[in-house]
Design a protein around this motif. Structure first.
Motif, mmCIF file in Angstrom:
data_model
loop_
_atom_site.group_PDB
_atom_site.id
_atom_site.type_symbol
_atom_site.label_atom_id
_atom_site.label_comp_id
_atom_site.label_asym_id
_atom_site.label_seq_id
_atom_site.Cartn_x
_atom_site.Cartn_y
_atom_site.Cartn_z
ATOM 1 N N PHE A 398 0.877 -1.238 -0.127
ATOM 2 C CA PHE A 398 0.070 0.023 0.028
ATOM 3 C C PHE A 398 1.022 1.202 0.116
ATOM 4 N N LEU A 399 1.963 1.196 0.854
ATOM 5 C CA LEU A 399 2.782 2.235 0.905
ATOM 6 C C LEU A 399 3.579 2.762 -0.327
ATOM 7 N N TYR A 400 3.806 1.699 -1.226
ATOM 8 C CA TYR A 400 4.464 1.769 -2.590
ATOM 9 C C TYR A 400 3.167 2.509 -3.592
ATOM 10 N N ASN A 401 2.220 2.071 -3.431
ATOM 11 C CA ASN A 401 1.168 2.608 -4.299
ATOM 12 C C ASN A 401 0.753 4.003 -3.917
ATOM 13 N N THR A 402 0.886 4.329 -2.840
ATOM 14 C CA THR A 402 0.349 5.735 -2.161
ATOM 15 C C THR A 402 1.381 6.957 -2.553
ATOM 16 N N LEU A 403 2.612 6.416 -2.078
ATOM 17 C CA LEU A 403 3.756 7.358 -2.409
ATOM 18 C C LEU A 403 3.929 7.618 -3.945
ATOM 19 N N ASP A 404 3.691 6.494 -4.688
ATOM 20 C CA ASP A 404 3.795 6.544 -6.282
ATOM 21 C C ASP A 404 2.699 7.601 -6.531
ATOM 22 N N SER A 405 1.517 7.788 -5.982
ATOM 23 C CA SER A 405 0.753 8.668 -6.296
ATOM 24 C C SER A 405 0.890 10.088 -5.926
ATOM 25 N N ALA A 423 -1.604 14.019 4.393
ATOM 26 C CA ALA A 423 -2.185 14.231 5.775
ATOM 27 C C ALA A 423 -3.020 12.790 6.029
ATOM 28 N N SER A 424 -3.908 12.430 4.691
ATOM 29 C CA SER A 424 -4.593 11.273 5.159
ATOM 30 C C SER A 424 -3.687 10.028 5.329
ATOM 31 N N LEU A 425 -2.444 10.049 4.622
ATOM 32 C CA LEU A 425 -1.600 8.756 4.932
ATOM 33 C C LEU A 425 -1.079 8.868 6.189
ATOM 34 N N ALA A 426 -0.940 9.894 6.760
ATOM 35 C CA ALA A 426 -0.345 10.005 8.209
ATOM 36 C C ALA A 426 -1.496 9.305 9.193
ATOM 37 N N ILE A 440 -8.803 -4.355 16.981
ATOM 38 C CA ILE A 440 -9.120 -3.180 17.183
ATOM 39 C C ILE A 440 -10.557 -2.943 17.112
ATOM 40 N N PRO A 441 -11.017 -1.706 17.390
ATOM 41 C CA PRO A 441 -12.503 -1.617 17.265
ATOM 42 C C PRO A 441 -12.909 -1.442 16.055
ATOM 43 N N LEU A 442 -14.092 -1.924 15.493
ATOM 44 C CA LEU A 442 -14.475 -1.964 14.201
ATOM 45 C C LEU A 442 -14.596 -0.428 13.799
ATOM 46 N N SER A 443 -15.035 0.473 14.526
ATOM 47 C CA SER A 443 -14.995 1.904 14.053
ATOM 48 C C SER A 443 -13.671 2.285 13.401
ATOM 49 N N ASP A 444 -12.403 1.987 14.243
ATOM 50 C CA ASP A 444 -11.203 2.338 13.789
ATOM 51 C C ASP A 444 -10.858 1.725 12.413
ATOM 52 N N GLU A 445 -10.988 0.415 12.200
ATOM 53 C CA GLU A 445 -11.180 -0.068 10.971
ATOM 54 C C GLU A 445 -11.718 0.540 9.949
ATOM 55 N N LEU A 446 -12.969 0.905 10.093
ATOM 56 C CA LEU A 446 -13.733 1.511 9.098
ATOM 57 C C LEU A 446 -12.974 3.082 9.037
ATOM 58 N N GLU A 447 -12.696 3.661 9.858
ATOM 59 C CA GLU A 447 -12.137 5.132 9.868
ATOM 60 C C GLU A 447 -10.720 4.798 9.101
ATOM 61 N N HIS A 448 -10.107 3.606 9.176
ATOM 62 C CA HIS A 448 -8.833 3.598 8.551
ATOM 63 C C HIS A 448 -9.133 3.378 7.017
ATOM 64 N N ALA A 449 -10.450 2.486 6.733
ATOM 65 C CA ALA A 449 -10.618 2.419 5.441
ATOM 66 C C ALA A 449 -11.061 3.791 4.541
ATOM 67 N N ARG A 450 -11.746 4.638 5.476
ATOM 68 C CA ARG A 450 -12.183 5.934 4.904
ATOM 69 C C ARG A 450 -11.035 6.723 4.427
ATOM 70 N N HIS A 451 -9.951 6.788 5.315
ATOM 71 C CA HIS A 451 -8.677 7.637 4.898
ATOM 72 C C HIS A 451 -8.016 7.044 3.573
ATOM 73 N N TYR A 452 -8.103 5.552 3.629
ATOM 74 C CA TYR A 452 -7.462 5.045 2.391
ATOM 75 C C TYR A 452 -8.374 5.372 1.228
ATOM 76 N N MET A 453 -9.650 5.477 1.381
ATOM 77 C CA MET A 453 -10.348 5.739 0.125
ATOM 78 C C MET A 453 -10.210 7.332 -0.074
ATOM 79 N N ASN A 454 -10.125 8.084 1.091
ATOM 80 C CA ASN A 454 -9.710 9.512 0.349
ATOM 81 C C ASN A 454 -8.668 9.671 -0.315
ATOM 82 N N ILE A 455 -7.398 8.856 0.042
ATOM 83 C CA ILE A 455 -6.490 9.043 -0.517
ATOM 84 C C ILE A 455 -6.562 8.414 -2.212
#
Length: 603
Positions: A398-405, A423-426, A440-455
């Motif tokens: 994932f890091l490779y794909n994001t930094l590439d972007s 910022a979203s990556l951080a 981890i809590p499901l809410s954190d996992e879904l928040e994690h998914a939202r930041h990924y989708m923002n990216i």
């Protein structure tokens, strides 16, 4: 044959389910019962044979006594006939005297046994008769059976069968039953001898009384026949003459003296025969088979003893087999407890062989425990290593794909979008770290998914829309981290390839019973079902490329390594209809997640 095979197979199945105590008890009881039954049958058979012999001897003894009484009675009649012949007829010349007075004296002396005394000449004319003298009209003495028998066999005495006295007029008793004794005699008239017949009519009641006084066991009876089988006396003689009853007298006439067993009218009978001397008559004693076979009471008593002995032997065998099998049963119980994971101490008890077996099992259990501890330790380390490898495969990818972007946008002069992506990556990596926790809590996992989708939406310039939500009842549950993002990545690079502005990716979390489901769906190009199935197959080559399915398979393996084979991913897809990836997890509360994290120590 098929029935017996089926029955044998059924018994084999039952035998395999029996305990050793039951096998020993049944075996000992069966052997004991067979022995007792054999002894009982032998005893009953010998008792029956002895009873039969005793009954036969008893019947023979009774018939011998009856024969003596009957013989005494007949001898008395024969003595009377001899007295008449040798003292009266031989000493009297009819030209000078008469037999009447002498016959009258003899009759008076024996009137209880006699009906009449008579002497006839060779023509059947009465010479003398007392006390009855008037011959019935139409009577023919010379043509009578008793007269003919005496004339044919001059040396013998002849006894007739019982019959109603029909020769003389009897004003007192016209239907008196008699047995006639006839004997050829020589009459003297004027010094010249001529043939004649002496007739002695004996009262049948005397013979009847002798036979009636005989009592046989259990309903037995006695009857008297002549040499040809004609009945002389029978307790039911009138019924037999009337045709209402039958007797096997003709067959009995052919029996020799002694006891015989016969079947008559469907019944088994013991027949005892005794020949009466001088007459050729036969006394026949009949006793039903029940008189010498085992009685129902004795049979019931024997059966009760058999059951009682079998029950007693079964009880004793049960105690003995319990004593023998108890150490084996306790050892078996201990082994079963060990199989279920319990800590049990193996007892060394029982006979020598069982003690040796117990020591061997104890040694084997000790060795297995050490080996299991080693294996658990090794498997734990192996599992930690596998999870670390899988985790490492996700983050760098994932890091490779994001930094590439980010590089691409910076080069394109899109600094604002690059800053937002960084910022979203951080925030994305801050949630990914989760202080070293893997659940981890499901809410954190879904928040994690939202930041990924923002990216990703910044990178792909909003070519698709995203919807991420948790339904009621699922918000407070916990999940394994970093399982949604690889699926979203796969949906973007595979499902949204070639999409314009109508692409939709949705993430929906919901609870069903004891399971937590997270559905990641897209309306992209989809794939063939066999291609979807191959994404989770361990045999599929791990191609490290965007959308290759490596992240999807890693998520699947992580879930199964953590929670077991019943959990993981399910992929549903059809070409041009989109793809649905369903995550199945246990519904973990906060306490359960903490306990799972503590026990696993590898997540």
């Amino acid at each position: 044959m098929t029935f017996f095979r089926s029955l044998a197979a059924q018994w084999v199945r039952r035998y395999r389910k029996m305990s050793i105590q039951m096998v020993l008890s049944l075996s000992f009881t069966a052997v004991a019962a067979a022995g007792i039954l054999l002894m009982g049958v032998s005893f009953i058979w010998r008792f029956s044979a002895a009873s039969e012999q005793t009954a036969a001897e008893n019947s023979q003894r009774i018939l011998a006594q009856a024969n003596l009484s009957l013989d005494s009675y007949l001898r008395r009649m024969m003595r009377i006939a001899d007295t008449v012949y040798y003292r009266v007829i031989k000493n009297t010349d009819l030209a000078e005297g008469s037999y009447v007075e002498a016959l009258g004296l003899l009759y008076e002396e024996n009137r209880d046994d006699l009906v009449s005394l008579a002497v006839f000449d060779s023509q059947g004319t009465a010479v003398a008769a007392v006390p009855l003298a008037a011959i019935k009209a139409g009577a023919d003495p010379a043509g009578s059976e008793w007269f003919q028998a005496a004339s044919r066999n001059m040396e013998n005495l002849h006894f007739s069968t019982p019959h109603v006295q029909n020769l003389f007029d009897d004003p007192v008793s016209p239907y008196r039953w008699v047995v006639s004794l006839s004997h050829h005699v020589e009459l003297t008239r004027d010094g010249v001898t001529e043939g004649g017949v002496l007739l002695v009519d004996m009262s049948f009641s005397g013979i009847e009384q002798v036979c009636q006084d005989v009592t046989l066991d259990k309903g037995g009876y006695l009857y008297l026949i002549d040499g040809s089988g004609e009945l002389i006396y029978h307790p039911r003689q009138q019924l037999i003459y009337a045709g209402l009853l039958e007797e096997n007298n003709r067959a009995a006439a052919g029996y020799r003296d002694g006891s015989h067993t016969e079947e008559f009218q469907g019944q088994s009978r013991q027949v005892t025969v005794k020949t009466v001397g001088y007459t050729g008559w036969k006394l026949v004693g009949v006793a039903p088979a029940e008189s010498w076979t085992v009685s129902s009471q004795l049979f019931a008593f024997g059966l009760f003893l058999l059951f009682f002995a079998t029950f007693l032997m079964a009880f004793l065998n049960f105690l003995i087999s319990a004593r023998i099998s108890d150490p084996i049963r306790r050892l078996d119980k201990a082994v079963k407890a060990l199989e279920s994971g319990q800590e049990v101490e193996i007892e060394v008890i029982g006979c020598y062989e069982l003690q040796h077996l117990s020591r061997s099992v104890r040694s084997m259990v000790s060795t297995m425990r050490h080996l299991m501890d080693d294996i658990i330790q090794q498997e734990g380390q192996k599992r930690r290593n596998e999870l670390e490898v899988l985790q490492s495969q996700i983050n760098p990818h994932f890091l490779y794909n994001t930094l590439d972007s980010v590089v691409w946008m910076t080069e394109a002069g899109q600094q604002a979008e690059a800053i937002q992506m960084v910022a979203s990556l951080a925030r994305f990596f801050r949630i990914s770290l989760s202080k070293g926790r893997s659940i981890i809590p499901l809410s954190d996992e879904l928040e994690h998914a939202r930041h990924y989708m923002n990216i990703q939406q910044i990178r792909f310039k909003n070519q698709f829309t995203t919807k991420i939500e948790a339904q009621a009842g699922a918000e407070d549950l916990y999940t394994l981290k970093l399982i949604v993002q690889p699926l979203l990545e796969n949906a973007i690079y595979h499902g949204m390839a070639g999409a314009e502005d109508d692409g939709v990716i949705s993430v929906t979390a919901y609870r069903e019973g004891d399971n937590l489901f997270i559905d990641v769906a897209d309306n992209g190009v989809g794939m063939r079902p066999e291609t979807a199935a191959s994404l989770l197959s361990g045999d599929r080559p791990a191609v490290q490329s965007s959308g290759s399915g490596t992240g999807v398979r890693n998520v699947h393996e992580r879930i199964r390594l953590t929670f077991g084979q019943g959990y993981g991913l399910t992929i549903l897809s059809e070409p041009d209809e989109g793809t649905l990836v369903r995550i199945r997890l246990p519904a973990l509360t906060r306490d359960e997640a903490a306990h799972c994290q503590q026990e696993g120590d590898i997540l």
